[in-house]
Design a protein around this motif. Structure first.
Motif: not given
Length: 232
Positions: A149-153, A62-66, A86-89, A119-124
């Motif tokens: 930025f990777v904030i978890g894995g 999922f991708n959740i954001g403002l 939150s994404a993977g493979g 888990q990423y923190l993204s600033i598009p």
């Protein structure tokens, strides 16, 4: 030619009203700010540049954001925001791997899939383009870059009974990609609208570390999401 005082006053009054109207129009079109919330179901997968490292399937996330859009015309806006992704493979290697974890290392034989959950923190940062409203609908697209930025894995290796093991030593901390989003916005009244579309994101830096004798590969992360949002 002499201009009568009354006529001059009418000209001045008309010019003042016209100037105020133009200023108000510019404010509506050029200074408008829109905020939004979105929750995107995502399917993500890896891609490798060498034959020894193989993508072994996609995973849901999922991708959740403002979002924050500042319009500089009625149809164009500077777009930014903040996302938690939150994404993977799944990856497998044709070589033997030595995976490094916090308290141990694990030998992974060739052909054994390794699951990554990141888990990423993204600033598009991007440019949003939209059509004029037709009925209650606007068509839009958004194109830009995504520093993250990777904030978890975590790693799962089902064949070795490894589950939710910290993958911090196997993942690089910074990535960047590009995105393209397209869809429609349906007006709910006033400045509120429902947004539905598709979002594709291509992260083009290597996400995995090449520890020890692991293959010297470049593993990139791709994501396809269903954009479900609310703008106001």
């Amino acid at each position: 030619m002499q201009i009568q005082p009354a006529f001059g006053k009418r000209i001045a009054t008309t010019a003042l009203v016209a100037t105020m109207s133009l200023c108000a129009f510019a404010q509506d079109d050029e200074g408008r700010i829109s905020f939004g919330l979105h929750f995107d179901p995502v399917v993500a997968w890896f891609r490798s540049d060498v034959n020894q490292t193989i993508n072994k399937g996609a995973r849901p996330g999922f991708n959740i954001g403002l979002t924050f859009d500042r319009y500089f015309t009625s149809n164009y806006a500077f777009s930014t925001g903040i996302n938690i992704i939150s994404a993977g493979g799944r990856l497998l290697s044709t070589d033997t791997l030595l995976m490094q974890y916090n308290n141990f290392t694990e030998v992974v034989n060739p052909g054994v899939p390794v699951v990554y959950k990141i888990q990423y923190l993204s600033i598009p940062v991007g440019l949003k383009l939209q059509t004029n409203e037709i009925g209650y609908v606007k068509v839009f697209t958004n194109i830009g870059l995504d520093p993250k930025f990777v904030i978890g894995g975590k790693n799962d290796i089902p064949q070795l009974d490894i589950k939710n093991e910290s993958a911090g030593k196997e993942l690089k901390k910074i990535n960047i990609g590009w995105h393209i989003t397209g869809g429609i916005e349906y007006s709910l009244g006033g400045s509120t609208s429902l947004q539905v579309g598709l979002n594709y994101e291509n992260n083009f830096l290597d996400i995995t570390k090449d520890n020890g004798k692991q293959p010297r590969d470049k593993v990139t992360h791709k994501m396809l999401g269903l954009r479900l949002g609310l703008n106001f």
